[in-house]
Each structure stands twice: as C-alpha cells, then as structure tokens.
Design a protein around this motif. Structure first.
Motif, mmCIF file in Angstrom:
data_model
loop_
_atom_site.group_PDB
_atom_site.id
_atom_site.type_symbol
_atom_site.label_atom_id
_atom_site.label_comp_id
_atom_site.label_asym_id
_atom_site.label_seq_id
_atom_site.Cartn_x
_atom_site.Cartn_y
_atom_site.Cartn_z
ATOM 1 N N GLY A 144 4.650 -2.857 -8.059
ATOM 2 C CA GLY A 144 3.109 -2.907 -8.556
ATOM 3 C C GLY A 144 2.188 -3.974 -7.447
ATOM 4 N N PHE A 145 2.773 -3.906 -6.386
ATOM 5 C CA PHE A 145 2.204 -4.774 -5.261
ATOM 6 C C PHE A 145 1.196 -3.903 -4.376
ATOM 7 C CE2 PHE A 145 6.255 -7.614 -5.338
ATOM 8 C CZ PHE A 145 5.785 -8.154 -6.577
ATOM 9 N N GLU A 146 0.067 -3.311 -5.049
ATOM 10 C CA GLU A 146 -0.639 -2.461 -4.168
ATOM 11 C C GLU A 146 -1.688 -3.250 -3.517
ATOM 12 O OE1 GLU A 146 -1.366 1.491 -6.079
ATOM 13 O OE2 GLU A 146 0.229 1.020 -7.883
ATOM 14 N N ASP A 147 -1.902 -4.543 -3.389
ATOM 15 C CA ASP A 147 -2.981 -5.196 -2.915
ATOM 16 C C ASP A 147 -2.405 -5.751 -1.367
ATOM 17 O OD1 ASP A 147 -0.927 -7.068 -3.938
ATOM 18 O OD2 ASP A 147 -2.333 -8.544 -4.319
ATOM 19 N N ILE A 148 -1.165 -5.310 -0.966
ATOM 20 C CA ILE A 148 -0.604 -5.600 0.322
ATOM 21 C C ILE A 148 -1.115 -4.504 1.102
ATOM 22 C CG2 ILE A 148 1.317 -5.955 1.659
ATOM 23 C CD1 ILE A 148 2.738 -6.816 -0.918
ATOM 24 N N GLU A 149 -1.613 -5.069 2.333
ATOM 25 C CA GLU A 149 -2.446 -3.957 3.149
ATOM 26 C C GLU A 149 -1.207 -3.739 4.273
ATOM 27 O OE1 GLU A 149 -5.938 -3.612 6.610
ATOM 28 O OE2 GLU A 149 -5.736 -5.351 5.502
ATOM 29 N N VAL A 150 -0.823 -2.624 4.403
ATOM 30 C CA VAL A 150 0.190 -2.401 5.537
ATOM 31 C C VAL A 150 -0.252 -0.986 6.545
ATOM 32 C CG1 VAL A 150 2.653 -1.446 5.839
ATOM 33 C CG2 VAL A 150 2.075 -2.632 3.766
ATOM 34 N N GLU A 151 -0.109 -1.510 7.563
ATOM 35 C CA GLU A 151 -0.614 -0.353 8.770
ATOM 36 C C GLU A 151 0.634 0.343 9.479
ATOM 37 O OE1 GLU A 151 -3.476 -1.660 11.618
ATOM 38 O OE2 GLU A 151 -4.649 -3.128 10.147
ATOM 39 N N ASN A 152 0.359 1.388 9.435
ATOM 40 C CA ASN A 152 1.625 2.284 10.412
ATOM 41 C C ASN A 152 1.287 2.323 11.707
ATOM 42 O OD1 ASN A 152 2.277 5.882 10.233
ATOM 43 N ND2 ASN A 152 3.285 3.975 10.884
ATOM 44 N N ALA A 153 1.514 1.282 12.360
ATOM 45 C CA ALA A 153 1.390 0.685 13.923
ATOM 46 C C ALA A 153 2.300 -0.151 14.180
ATOM 47 C CB ALA A 153 -0.220 0.388 13.910
ATOM 48 N N ALA A 154 2.370 -0.172 15.545
ATOM 49 C CA ALA A 154 3.062 -1.075 16.319
ATOM 50 C C ALA A 154 2.272 -2.334 16.746
ATOM 51 C CB ALA A 154 4.035 -0.614 17.343
ATOM 52 N N VAL A 155 2.753 -3.572 16.630
ATOM 53 C CA VAL A 155 2.264 -4.539 17.063
ATOM 54 C C VAL A 155 2.538 -4.551 18.787
ATOM 55 C CG1 VAL A 155 1.901 -6.008 15.162
ATOM 56 C CG2 VAL A 155 3.884 -6.202 16.639
#
Length: 281
Positions: free
Chosen positions: A132-143
C-alpha cells in the motif's frame, strides 16, 4: 523435506537463528536453507514470497533472504531524523525492500527511488503496491553524472550495472537505458541518501561533491572491480571534504584468504565490497 533441510533443522544454532530473526519476516524454512548453505544459484526467475504477511514478487532465493536479513534484521539503513517526514533518495532500489523498510519506519517520508533494470523495476512497483506504499516515486533509470542514455548490463537480480559497451563478452547483452544526473536532485535538504549502484558510485560521487552539504546521512556500498584500480581513498576524501565522518564495514566476504586468492582472480566480479556509513557529527 530433503536430507539437507532435515540436517539443518537439527542444527540447534541454525534453527535458533531462523526462528529468532527470520521467521517473523515471512521467510520460509526452505528459503532459509538455500541461503544458509550459500546456494546462490537458485535462479533469477520471478516468483512469490511472503514478507510481513504481504505477498510480494522476488527472484533469486539466496539474495532475497540475504537482503531481508540485511535490511529488516540487521537494519543497515536505520537512521534518525528530526523531521517526521524525512526526504529519502534511494539509488538502486532493486525489488523495493529498502523502500519498504524506509516507509515502515518513517510512514510520512517523502521517498524518491531509482532502479535501472526494467524487469526489477516492475517487480518493485508490484511490491510497493502490495504494502500500500503507492506514494513512493520510483524512476526506471540509472543515476549517473549526466542525463542521457547509457549502456546497462542487466541480470534480472541485484547485480545489473553500467558498463562500457566495449567490455569483452557482454556487448550482446547490453541495453541502452535512461540515465539521470543525480546531482540535479541534491538541491535541498536530504535526510538520507543511499547509493548502491554496482561499481559506479565514485563517478557519481565526484559529480555530486559540490552538493553533498545538503545530505545529512549517506550510505554508499563501495564496489571494487578486481580488474580496475581501487579508488576507495578518493571516495573517502570526497566524504571527508563534504563534512562527513564515516564508519566502514564489510558488505561481503569476497576473499577468505586474500594473499592467496588475489593471484587467481579472473573474470567479472569484485575483490572488495564495503558498506560506508557517512554522517554529520
């Protein structure tokens, strides 16, 4: 139950450790056996497990159990903040276990994560949804040290890494993926910054050093590829000049007998992996 698992079950110390530390996380006895016997070759096919009564997706059994132990039992990412809504940036979230840990301990945290491997990224999103942690922003990218496209060698587990396309033996498996410049995100107070990016940490840290004063707590897993010069001294200098003190511990026992084993090291891999905890004091 196999003979191996039966034997393990009869070992008082092993059984005690499983019951006391890992059973409550949802790890099964069968999964623990694969981990206890260092059976790393348990495949990278996505399957399902329980974690704190939530059904999640994961891959390689050994590394899943190892990560659960490291993150939820040993709590290597534990930190305190004077804010009830700390800002956390997590570079290399894998299947999301670190994000779940952060959110369980800091429910109001603002969290930004990055995961370059597309398959692992999708698994991570599934696991965050399960909790239920849908407020976490995750990007499909490398830093990385700049925005753009970069060569990435996936492994559908936790070992995917940025590579030179000319590296022998990997060219046909390399993907072009999106990369973002981490330094552009370090423009405000960051309560916790985690960098676990399989050997690219120094390149990124060099580019970020002018903005590290915004970071309160910094975790870096240092990877030393055996075939390249070791750069730990420079990494620690960057941390010290940014005002951090640091504590170092082994992240993995790469060599039990370094004076002997370094002679025959060959192929891809690391001769040294360290967890570096950097903090203001």
């Amino acid at each position: 139950m196999s003979k191996m698992k039966t034997a393990l079950h009869k070992q008082t110390v092993a059984r005690y450790k499983y019951i006391k530390y890992l059973k409550s996380t949802g790890i099964t006895f069968s999964e623990y056996c694969d981990y206890f016997y260092s059976n790393k070759n348990t495949g990278n096919d996505v399957t399902e497990s329980l974690l704190y009564d939530k059904l999640i997706k994961r891959n390689n059994t050994f590394w899943f159990v190892q990560n659960v132990e490291e993150i939820f039992v040993d709590e290597v990412y534990k930190f305190v903040s004077n804010s009830d809504a700390p800002y956390i940036i997590d570079c290399g979230v894998n299947i999301g276990l670190s994000l779940i840990y952060f959110k369980k301990n800091h429910p109001k945290a603002k969290i930004l994560g990055f995961e370059p491997d597309a398959n692992v990224y999708n698994t991570c999103l599934n696991n965050l949804k399960s909790f239920g942690f849908e407020d976490i922003e995750v990007e499909n990218a490398a830093v990385w040290k700049e925005d753009g496209a970069i060569n990435f060698l996936p492994d559908n587990s936790l070992g995917g890494k940025i590579v030179d396309s000319a590296d022998a033996g990997v060219t046909r498996r390399v993907n072009k993926i999106d990369a973002v410049r981490l330094n552009t995100y370090l423009n405000q107070k960051i309560d916790f910054l985690k960098i676990d990016i399989e050997g690219s940490e120094l390149e990124v840290m060099r580019d970020c050093k002018n903005n590290l004063h915004h970071v309160e707590n910094l975790f870096v897993e240092y990877h030393s590829p055996w075939e390249k010069p070791q750069e730990l001294a420079e990494l620690l200098t960057i941390m010290r000049e940014a005002g951090f003190r640091y504590y170092i511990e082994s992240a993995w026992n790469n060599m039990s007998h370094p004076f002997v084993e370094h002679i025959s090291r060959s192929g891809p891999g690391y001769d040294l992996q360290l967890n570096i905890f950097a903090y203001r004091h």
